[in-house]
Design an enzyme around this catalytic site. Structure first.
Site, PDB file in Angstrom:
ATOM      1  N   CYS A   1       0.846  -1.198   0.000  1.00  0.00           N
ATOM      2  CA  CYS A   1       0.000   0.000   0.000  1.00  0.00           C
ATOM      3  C   CYS A   1       0.881   1.247   0.000  1.00  0.00           C
ATOM      4  CB  CYS A   1      -0.914   0.008   1.213  1.00  0.00           C
ATOM      5  SG  CYS A   1      -1.855  -1.528   1.439  1.00  0.00           S
TER       6      CYS A   1
ATOM      7  N   CYS B   1       5.282   4.545  20.881  1.00  0.00           N
ATOM      8  CA  CYS B   1       4.150   4.707  19.964  1.00  0.00           C
ATOM      9  C   CYS B   1       4.563   4.154  18.611  1.00  0.00           C
ATOM     10  CB  CYS B   1       3.788   6.190  19.849  1.00  0.00           C
ATOM     11  SG  CYS B   1       2.496   6.569  18.629  1.00  0.00           S
ATOM     12  N   ASP B   2       3.630   3.525  17.891  1.00  0.00           N
ATOM     13  CA  ASP B   2       4.003   2.961  16.596  1.00  0.00           C
ATOM     14  C   ASP B   2       4.224   4.025  15.531  1.00  0.00           C
ATOM     15  OD1 ASP B   2       1.248   3.402  16.682  1.00  0.00           O
ATOM     16  OD2 ASP B   2       0.824   1.881  15.171  1.00  0.00           O
TER      17      ASP B   2
ATOM     18  N   CYS C   1      -8.698  28.147  22.298  1.00  0.00           N
ATOM     19  CA  CYS C   1      -9.696  27.577  21.381  1.00  0.00           C
ATOM     20  C   CYS C   1     -10.886  27.021  22.173  1.00  0.00           C
ATOM     21  CB  CYS C   1      -9.066  26.468  20.546  1.00  0.00           C
ATOM     22  SG  CYS C   1     -10.228  25.630  19.432  1.00  0.00           S
TER      23      CYS C   1
ATOM     24  N   CYS D   1     -10.278  17.846  21.694  1.00  0.00           N
ATOM     25  CA  CYS D   1      -9.234  17.282  20.832  1.00  0.00           C
ATOM     26  C   CYS D   1      -7.846  17.370  21.448  1.00  0.00           C
ATOM     27  CB  CYS D   1      -9.224  17.962  19.469  1.00  0.00           C
ATOM     28  SG  CYS D   1      -8.505  19.619  19.463  1.00  0.00           S
TER      29      CYS D   1
ATOM     30  N   CYS E   1      -2.988  14.623  17.507  1.00  0.00           N
ATOM     31  CA  CYS E   1      -1.910  13.631  17.574  1.00  0.00           C
ATOM     32  C   CYS E   1      -0.557  14.252  17.221  1.00  0.00           C
ATOM     33  CB  CYS E   1      -2.226  12.494  16.604  1.00  0.00           C
ATOM     34  SG  CYS E   1      -0.959  11.208  16.541  1.00  0.00           S
TER      35      CYS E   1
END
Length: 364
Positions: free
Chosen positions: A22, A274-275, A317, A323, A327
């Site tokens: 992919c 973390c991946d 905000c 949120c 990330c």
């Protein structure tokens, strides 16, 4: 039991090895770190990982098996994993397993195993054949749709619990309602949509990525369809925000503002926080040399946790509490790439979400 022990282990038993090619895969570049041909986790490393994790005494532990394509490790590998989990778990300790797969290798034996052992299967499907086969192809460039659906049929025949993970790219993001309705109409009731944002070799946003505007519009349009199907259809993207509204906390690290809540273990025992950050900068150590609990509590891991912080614009905000700045992986040029997406969605559908949250609060 330590109060600071990992309760989720994300395992890469074959590293980045995969039977698909992919273009948008974020993990395939990790083969430059682990260039070994046919990387496979040894029984010794598997045993140590499971023993170390369960010996912390955590009341509930989840093993999340990913790749590359984890089924390349073979069914016997996972049968051994379950055997070891039973051997090392404490009385009353709960052990959960889930696997994220492209579905190509799934057959009746895999389906029987997943059903018998109660595994949750996440299966990647980017929509109907013409959409799916744009990027989810074999190394000979042939589409994988037919093979994936053969595997999916086996899961459904055996009653295996599964969910569909759809990666939103520049092709399937264009018709949100159509994509959602096709998935639901195909009988898929547990959905997750992952927005694609990867960089090319020049450090620019890759052409298969989606724009913040596209993602914002996608969320709005799919939300409007999903509310018609509650509670028969589960869409993780919305459910996680609702959980946060109802409980003040959410299991989704993108929306809860916390990083470093699990550990990634590569095929050779190398550990990372973390991946998305499997690189030399964030290498925590190796579980064959250092205990998982110590790695989880290490200075490097704490540094990674502290690296998650709000940008200045986030502090004023109206939507930050939902949120938490997004990330780390999709922070580009000092700003959360999908910031405007989330703001647009919450501005347009925030009141509807709050109304749903109030209903769920009363119910539960």
């Amino acid at each position: 039991m330590s109060v600071d022990a990992p309760q989720t282990i994300l395992v890469k038993p074959v590293s980045a090895d995969c039977n698909l090619a992919c273009a948008y895969c974020f993990y395939s570049p990790k083969s430059s770190i682990y260039p070994e041909t046919n990387p496979r986790m040894s029984e010794e490393t598997l045993t140590r990982m499971i023993e170390e994790t369960l010996m912390t005494g955590a009341p509930s532990v989840s093993f999340v098996w990913q790749g590359g394509e984890p089924t390349l490790a073979g069914l016997e590998f996972f049968e051994k994993a379950v055997e070891l989990q039973e051997l090392y778990r404490y009385p009353g300790q709960t052990v959960n397993n889930s696997i994220q797969t492209n579905g190509v290798l799934l057959d009746e034996n895999w389906a029987k195993f997943f059903k018998k052992k109660g595994w949750l299967v996440g299966l990647s499907l980017d929509g109907p054949e013409l959409s799916h086969d744009v990027y989810r192809v074999f190394h000979n460039h042939q589409g994988s749709y037919a093979s994936v659906n053969r595997g999916l049929d086996k899961l459904r025949e055996k009653g295996v619990q599964y969910n569909i993970l759809t990666l939103l790219n520049d092709v399937n993001v264009k018709k949100p309602s159509e994509l959602y309705r096709w998935l639901v109409g195909s009988g898929h009731k547990h959905l997750q949509f992952i927005p694609c944002m990867e960089l090319n070799s020049y450090g620019k946003v890759a052409e298969f990525s989606i724009t913040p505007e596209e993602y914002g519009k996608f969320l709005i349009e799919v939300f409007d369809e999903w509310v018609k199907d509650i509670p028969e259809v589960y869409v993780r993207d919305f459910e996680d925000i609702l959980i946060g509204m109802v409980t003040g906390n959410t299991p989704n690290c993108v929306f809860n503002g916390r990083c470093g809540e699990y550990i990634v273990v590569e095929y050779n025992g190398d550990a990372y926080p973390c991946d998305f950050f499997v690189d030399t900068e964030w290498h925590l150590g190796n579980i064959n040399e250092t205990g998982i609990e110590k790695l989880y509590q290490s200075e490097k891991m704490n540094e990674f946790r502290k690296n998650r912080r709000l940008q200045e614009k986030c502090k004023s905000c109206n939507w930050t509490e939902y949120c938490y700045g997004g990330c780390q992986k999709t922070v580009l040029y000092g700003e959360y790439y999908f910031c405007e997406s989330i703001k647009l969605f919450l501005k347009e559908r925030g009141s509807a979400l709050k109304s749903l949250a109030e209903q769920f609060s009363v119910q539960y």
